[in-house]
Design an enzyme around this catalytic site. Sequence first.
Site, PDB file in Angstrom:
ATOM      1  CG  PHE A 149       1.778  -1.108 -17.039  1.00 17.37           C
ATOM      2  CD1 PHE A 149       0.941  -1.386 -18.117  1.00 17.37           C
ATOM      3  CD2 PHE A 149       1.378  -0.180 -16.096  1.00 17.37           C
ATOM      4  CE1 PHE A 149      -0.277  -0.728 -18.247  1.00 17.37           C
ATOM      5  CE2 PHE A 149       0.155   0.473 -16.214  1.00 17.37           C
ATOM      6  CZ  PHE A 149      -0.667   0.202 -17.290  1.00 17.37           C
ATOM      7  CG  HIS A 150       6.325  -5.028 -13.145  1.00 16.74           C
ATOM      8  ND1 HIS A 150       6.141  -3.783 -12.595  1.00 16.74           N
ATOM      9  CD2 HIS A 150       6.148  -5.911 -12.136  1.00 16.74           C
ATOM     10  CE1 HIS A 150       5.874  -3.908 -11.305  1.00 16.74           C
ATOM     11  NE2 HIS A 150       5.859  -5.187 -11.006  1.00 16.74           N
ATOM     12  CB  ALA A 151       5.693 -10.566 -15.510  1.00 18.66           C
TER      13      ALA A 151
END
Length: 139
Positions: free
Chosen positions: A49-51
Amino acid sequence: MSMIKFLDVKTKGDDRGHLVALEYKNDIPFDIKRVYYLTDTKEGVPRGFHAHRELVQVAVCVSGRCLMKLDNGSLKEEVWLDSPDKVIVIDKMIWHEMHEFSTDCVLLVLASEVYDERDYIRDYTAFKELLGASEIDVI
Ligand code: TYD
């Protein structure tokens, strides 16, 4: 264009088992600065749940499986990492989530940089805004 990029991995198998070698320069598209792995994962507990602003990573389930979901802001794709020869490249500025881990999953990740929390974008709205800002830069 699809975000799903697998490395062209040659499995060297014989009757003793399988062996996969990933070499700096020949296989991995960056200088490896960090290796980490996820273990003891839980079926109903997704992660990621990230970039990343700059980090590029290569990931493979050396055991078990998980469902990798990728999102570049305009396209969402998902692919099962369910074999030690499915070695995926996660580019910078790709929102990624790992779902449906098997309990025997060992997710190995090779990374282009050492850990730096400032490189993370953990808020999806902020991720979309950053993509929008970079599109304006290009124009
Ligand atoms: P986190 O980024 O939340 O994992 P995931 O994206 O897989 O859900 O990381 C979990 C914790 O581990 C968090 O406190 C940051 C820390 N961490 C490191 O110290 N070094 C690393 O290389 C990574 C990937 C995480």
